[in-house]
Enzyme design. Structure first.
Site, PDB file in Angstrom:
ATOM      1  N   SER A 134       0.816  -1.222   0.000  1.00  0.00           N
ATOM      2  CA  SER A 134       0.000   0.000   0.000  1.00  0.00           C
ATOM      3  C   SER A 134       0.845   1.266   0.000  1.00  0.00           C
ATOM      4  O   SER A 134       1.913   1.327   0.618  1.00  0.00           O
ATOM      5  CB  SER A 134      -0.862   0.006   1.270  1.00  0.00           C
ATOM      6  N   GLU A 136       0.194   3.633   1.735  1.00  0.00           N
ATOM      7  CA  GLU A 136       0.278   4.075   3.134  1.00  0.00           C
ATOM      8  C   GLU A 136       1.686   3.861   3.697  1.00  0.00           C
ATOM      9  O   GLU A 136       2.063   4.501   4.671  1.00  0.00           O
ATOM     10  CB  GLU A 136      -0.726   3.299   3.995  1.00  0.00           C
ATOM     11  N   TYR A 158      -1.453   0.399  10.642  1.00  0.00           N
ATOM     12  CA  TYR A 158      -1.743  -0.284   9.373  1.00  0.00           C
ATOM     13  C   TYR A 158      -0.552  -0.160   8.421  1.00  0.00           C
ATOM     14  O   TYR A 158      -0.103  -1.157   7.837  1.00  0.00           O
ATOM     15  CB  TYR A 158      -3.008   0.330   8.742  1.00  0.00           C
ATOM     16  N   LYS A 201     -18.059   7.162   1.594  1.00  0.00           N
ATOM     17  CA  LYS A 201     -18.798   7.898   2.624  1.00  0.00           C
ATOM     18  C   LYS A 201     -19.385   9.165   2.003  1.00  0.00           C
ATOM     19  O   LYS A 201     -20.540   9.522   2.243  1.00  0.00           O
ATOM     20  CB  LYS A 201     -17.866   8.242   3.791  1.00  0.00           C
TER      21      LYS A 201
HETATM   22  P1  NAP Z   1     -11.502  -4.545   1.914  1.00  0.00           P
HETATM   23  O1  NAP Z   1     -12.662  -4.268   1.011  1.00  0.00           O
HETATM   24  O2  NAP Z   1     -11.466  -3.939   3.262  1.00  0.00           O
HETATM   25  O3  NAP Z   1     -11.385  -6.149   2.070  1.00  0.00           O
HETATM   26  C1  NAP Z   1     -10.566  -6.714   3.041  1.00  0.00           C
HETATM   27  C2  NAP Z   1     -10.722  -8.229   2.979  1.00  0.00           C
HETATM   28  O4  NAP Z   1      -9.889  -8.831   3.979  1.00  0.00           O
HETATM   29  C3  NAP Z   1     -12.147  -8.731   3.243  1.00  0.00           C
HETATM   30  O5  NAP Z   1     -12.481  -9.678   2.260  1.00  0.00           O
HETATM   31  C4  NAP Z   1     -12.034  -9.392   4.610  1.00  0.00           C
HETATM   32  O6  NAP Z   1     -12.900 -10.496   4.742  1.00  0.00           O
HETATM   33  C5  NAP Z   1     -10.600  -9.914   4.557  1.00  0.00           C
HETATM   34  N1  NAP Z   1     -10.087 -10.251   5.880  1.00  0.00           N
HETATM   35  C6  NAP Z   1     -10.109  -9.497   7.002  1.00  0.00           C
HETATM   36  N2  NAP Z   1      -9.586 -10.180   8.030  1.00  0.00           N
HETATM   37  C7  NAP Z   1      -9.229 -11.400   7.553  1.00  0.00           C
HETATM   38  C8  NAP Z   1      -8.663 -12.568   8.137  1.00  0.00           C
HETATM   39  N3  NAP Z   1      -8.348 -12.629   9.439  1.00  0.00           N
HETATM   40  N4  NAP Z   1      -8.440 -13.647   7.356  1.00  0.00           N
HETATM   41  C9  NAP Z   1      -8.772 -13.609   6.025  1.00  0.00           C
HETATM   42  N5  NAP Z   1      -9.326 -12.547   5.430  1.00  0.00           N
HETATM   43  C10 NAP Z   1      -9.550 -11.455   6.178  1.00  0.00           C
HETATM   44  O7  NAP Z   1     -10.144  -4.151   1.194  1.00  0.00           O
HETATM   45  P2  NAP Z   1      -9.850  -3.789  -0.362  1.00  0.00           P
HETATM   46  O8  NAP Z   1     -10.083  -2.347  -0.570  1.00  0.00           O
HETATM   47  O9  NAP Z   1     -10.514  -4.788  -1.217  1.00  0.00           O
HETATM   48  O10 NAP Z   1      -8.266  -3.986  -0.394  1.00  0.00           O
HETATM   49  C11 NAP Z   1      -7.688  -5.262  -0.678  1.00  0.00           C
HETATM   50  C12 NAP Z   1      -6.264  -5.289  -0.140  1.00  0.00           C
HETATM   51  O11 NAP Z   1      -5.496  -4.268  -0.754  1.00  0.00           O
HETATM   52  C13 NAP Z   1      -6.131  -5.059   1.355  1.00  0.00           C
HETATM   53  O12 NAP Z   1      -5.034  -5.830   1.798  1.00  0.00           O
HETATM   54  C14 NAP Z   1      -5.786  -3.586   1.469  1.00  0.00           C
HETATM   55  O13 NAP Z   1      -5.076  -3.334   2.660  1.00  0.00           O
HETATM   56  C15 NAP Z   1      -4.931  -3.408   0.235  1.00  0.00           C
HETATM   57  N6  NAP Z   1      -4.915  -2.071  -0.359  1.00  0.00           N
HETATM   58  C16 NAP Z   1      -6.084  -1.468  -0.686  1.00  0.00           C
HETATM   59  C17 NAP Z   1      -6.056  -0.221  -1.309  1.00  0.00           C
HETATM   60  C18 NAP Z   1      -7.330   0.491  -1.700  1.00  0.00           C
HETATM   61  O14 NAP Z   1      -7.273   1.683  -1.970  1.00  0.00           O
HETATM   62  N7  NAP Z   1      -8.466  -0.212  -1.779  1.00  0.00           N
HETATM   63  C19 NAP Z   1      -4.835   0.380  -1.599  1.00  0.00           C
HETATM   64  C20 NAP Z   1      -3.653  -0.283  -1.267  1.00  0.00           C
HETATM   65  C21 NAP Z   1      -3.703  -1.538  -0.657  1.00  0.00           C
HETATM   66  P3  NAP Z   1     -14.155 -10.588   5.777  1.00  0.00           P
HETATM   67  O15 NAP Z   1     -15.383 -10.508   4.936  1.00  0.00           O
HETATM   68  O16 NAP Z   1     -13.953 -11.944   6.357  1.00  0.00           O
HETATM   69  O17 NAP Z   1     -14.012  -9.485   6.763  1.00  0.00           O
HETATM   70  N1  GDD Z   2     -12.448   7.429   6.096  1.00  0.00           N
HETATM   71  C1  GDD Z   2     -12.551   8.763   6.246  1.00  0.00           C
HETATM   72  N2  GDD Z   2     -13.687   9.282   6.808  1.00  0.00           N
HETATM   73  N3  GDD Z   2     -11.538   9.541   5.827  1.00  0.00           N
HETATM   74  C2  GDD Z   2     -11.680  10.878   5.950  1.00  0.00           C
HETATM   75  C3  GDD Z   2     -12.820  11.475   6.499  1.00  0.00           C
HETATM   76  C4  GDD Z   2     -13.867  10.639   6.964  1.00  0.00           C
HETATM   77  O1  GDD Z   2     -14.901  11.078   7.477  1.00  0.00           O
HETATM   78  N4  GDD Z   2     -12.657  12.816   6.467  1.00  0.00           N
HETATM   79  C5  GDD Z   2     -11.462  13.055   5.913  1.00  0.00           C
HETATM   80  N5  GDD Z   2     -10.859  11.888   5.606  1.00  0.00           N
HETATM   81  C6  GDD Z   2      -9.508  11.741   5.027  1.00  0.00           C
HETATM   82  C7  GDD Z   2      -8.574  10.848   5.854  1.00  0.00           C
HETATM   83  O2  GDD Z   2      -8.054  11.588   6.975  1.00  0.00           O
HETATM   84  C8  GDD Z   2      -7.537  10.491   4.805  1.00  0.00           C
HETATM   85  O3  GDD Z   2      -6.558  11.500   4.735  1.00  0.00           O
HETATM   86  C9  GDD Z   2      -8.329  10.479   3.497  1.00  0.00           C
HETATM   87  O4  GDD Z   2      -9.590  11.080   3.776  1.00  0.00           O
HETATM   88  C10 GDD Z   2      -8.549   9.102   2.895  1.00  0.00           C
HETATM   89  O5  GDD Z   2      -9.081   8.248   3.878  1.00  0.00           O
HETATM   90  P1  GDD Z   2      -9.643   6.786   3.525  1.00  0.00           P
HETATM   91  O6  GDD Z   2     -10.600   6.836   2.415  1.00  0.00           O
HETATM   92  O7  GDD Z   2     -10.102   6.188   4.819  1.00  0.00           O
HETATM   93  O8  GDD Z   2      -8.376   6.026   2.935  1.00  0.00           O
HETATM   94  P2  GDD Z   2      -6.846   5.937   3.401  1.00  0.00           P
HETATM   95  O9  GDD Z   2      -6.049   6.752   2.446  1.00  0.00           O
HETATM   96  O10 GDD Z   2      -6.690   6.176   4.836  1.00  0.00           O
HETATM   97  O11 GDD Z   2      -6.539   4.385   3.173  1.00  0.00           O
HETATM   98  C11 GDD Z   2      -6.983   3.701   1.996  1.00  0.00           C
HETATM   99  O12 GDD Z   2      -5.963   3.759   1.019  1.00  0.00           O
HETATM  100  C12 GDD Z   2      -4.745   3.090   1.353  1.00  0.00           C
HETATM  101  C13 GDD Z   2      -3.774   3.285   0.192  1.00  0.00           C
HETATM  102  O13 GDD Z   2      -3.164   4.538   0.281  1.00  0.00           O
HETATM  103  C14 GDD Z   2      -7.318   2.260   2.398  1.00  0.00           C
HETATM  104  O14 GDD Z   2      -7.936   1.608   1.302  1.00  0.00           O
HETATM  105  C15 GDD Z   2      -6.052   1.498   2.770  1.00  0.00           C
HETATM  106  O15 GDD Z   2      -6.386   0.117   2.988  1.00  0.00           O
HETATM  107  C16 GDD Z   2      -5.057   1.613   1.606  1.00  0.00           C
HETATM  108  O16 GDD Z   2      -3.884   0.921   1.888  1.00  0.00           O
END
Ligand code: NAP
Ligand code: GDD
Length: 341
Positions: A134, A136, A158, A201
């Protein structure tokens, strides 16, 4: 014979798009699901009927070994994680166990099932492994844009757990010759994004206000900047990484950055509303340590994988607003029915 993929995190946003992509490519797709009665499994059964399910948990080493033995995958995509950054402060140890140690357990399951040891490295026909790293991990960024060589400075439990999984994946590649890669993915969104993340959201909030179901939207830090792309594009990059000749890590993002304020303005505008009349600042939603700016340099992926994003920011926001308007207009209650659009 069809290639066989095992996906952890199949009930999540990326798991759903990746499963669709791999099914389109003719794969046998298996998804790892946890829990005795996980309510999110029903949406996999509804939308992804051709995916086969196997029980397992990233907290349970034995269950991962059993899953790998049963599925006999050619490719493993480790998407499972606690992925909501604020939760990682509230449950830091659990985040370390699932998001960090879970990677070790999955790699060990592959290593043990493949008979790989320190003196017997991985050969041809090996299981290829993808780790969901990520942006992050860049945290308090040292340079902009961020590329594969940018140092990490994670700002949340995280981000720290992801950095552990990232380095461990590299280490298994170097120690055992495994085809193990990390995709350093920047934020990617879609109509299937979890409702706790800021894009969804906001688009759900806009739809509720437009339909007279809410009168305000409470948000935290509006100044943070992210590189937001479309999840459907990003899962293709995961597959391309596992099909490359050599195992390498790649940054995946758009190369553009917008603030949360710009996201909010675009989403309200897509519904013909003025955001300043509805958005309320809430200090409780600010984070203990913020990631102020993320912006990808995805050049390596473009040149080596031929990967490019296809959906621009405004298009992505409009797609999500339209989808949420449709969902809420149809009277679907997200508390009761979390089916994927
Ligand atoms: P997500 O919608 O939050 O899905 C997370 C998944 O992890 C769910 O299917 C959840 O299954 C599973 N999980 C949680 N705890 C587990 C456990 N103990 N054992 C097995 N599975 C478990 O996340 P996403 O947005 O699809 O992201 C997929 C991956 O990419 C994550 O690793 C995330 O950190 C990473 N990532 C995401 C982004 C982004 O912007 N979306 C960016 C960079 C990296 P349950 O239904 O069982 O809870
Ligand atoms: N969730 C959330 N809710 N975020 C808010 C809000 C709120 O009400 N208001 C402002 N934000 C700001 C957060 O402070 C952050 O800077 C930004 O919106 C994005 O927040 P998220 O959408 O929660 O995503 P994230 O950047 O923290 O993390 C996501 O992206 C990562 C990759 O950079 C997640 O998908 C992580 O799993 C992923 O690794």
């Amino acid at each position: 014979m069809a290639r066989r993929a095992l996906i952890t995190g199949i009930t999540g946003q990326d798991g759903s798009y990746l499963a669709e992509d791999l099914l389109d490519q003719g794969y046998d797709v298996w998804g790892l699901v946890r829990g005795q009665a996980n309510p999110r499994v029903s949406r996999v059964r509804k939308l992804l009927q051709d995916v086969q399910l196997v029980r397992g948990d990233l907290l349970d080493q034995g269950s991962l070994i059993s899953a790998v033995e049963r599925v006999q995958p050619d490719e493993v995509y480790n998407l499972g994680a606690i992925s909501f950054v604020p939760m990682s402060w509230e449950q830091a140890e659990l985040t370390a166990e699932v998001t960090g140690m879970g990677v070790l357990r999955m790699l060990e399951a592959i290593r043990v099932c493949s008979g790989i040891t320190a003196s017997r490295s991985s050969g041809s026909g090996q299981i290829r492994f993808y780790q969901a790293s990520s942006s992050e991990m860049f945290g308090q960024v040292r340079e902009t844009p961020q590329n594969e060589r940018t140092p990490f400075h994670p700002r949340s439990p995280y981000g720290v757990a992801k950095a552990y999984g990232h380095f461990l994946t590299q280490n298994y590649r170097e120690s055992y010759g495994m085809f193990a890669v990390s995709g350093i993915l920047f934020n990617h969104e879609s109509p299937r994004r979890g409702a706790e993340f800021v894009t969804r959201k906001v688009t759900l909030g806009v739809a509720r206000i437009k339909l007279g179901l809410a009168s305000e939207l409470r948000l935290g830090n509006l100044e943070a900047r992210r590189d937001w792309g479309y999840a459907g594009d990003y899962v293709k990059a995961m597959r391309l990484m596992l099909h490359a000749e050599t195992p390498e890590d790649y940054v995946i993002g758009t190369g553009h950055t917008q603030s949360v304020r710009e996201l909010v303005a675009a989403a309200f505008e897509a519904a013909g509303l003025d955001w300043e009349q509805y958005v309320v600042g809430d200090q409780a939603l600010h984070r203990p340590a913020e990631v102020d700016l993320l912006c990808a340099d995805p050049k390596k992926a473009r040149v080596q994988l031929g990967w490019e994003p296809t959906v621009a920011f405004e298009e992505l926001v409009a797609m999500m607003v339209e989808s949420d308007l449709r969902l809420l207009s149809a009277g679907i209650d997200l508390e009761q029915d979390s089916s994927w659009p």
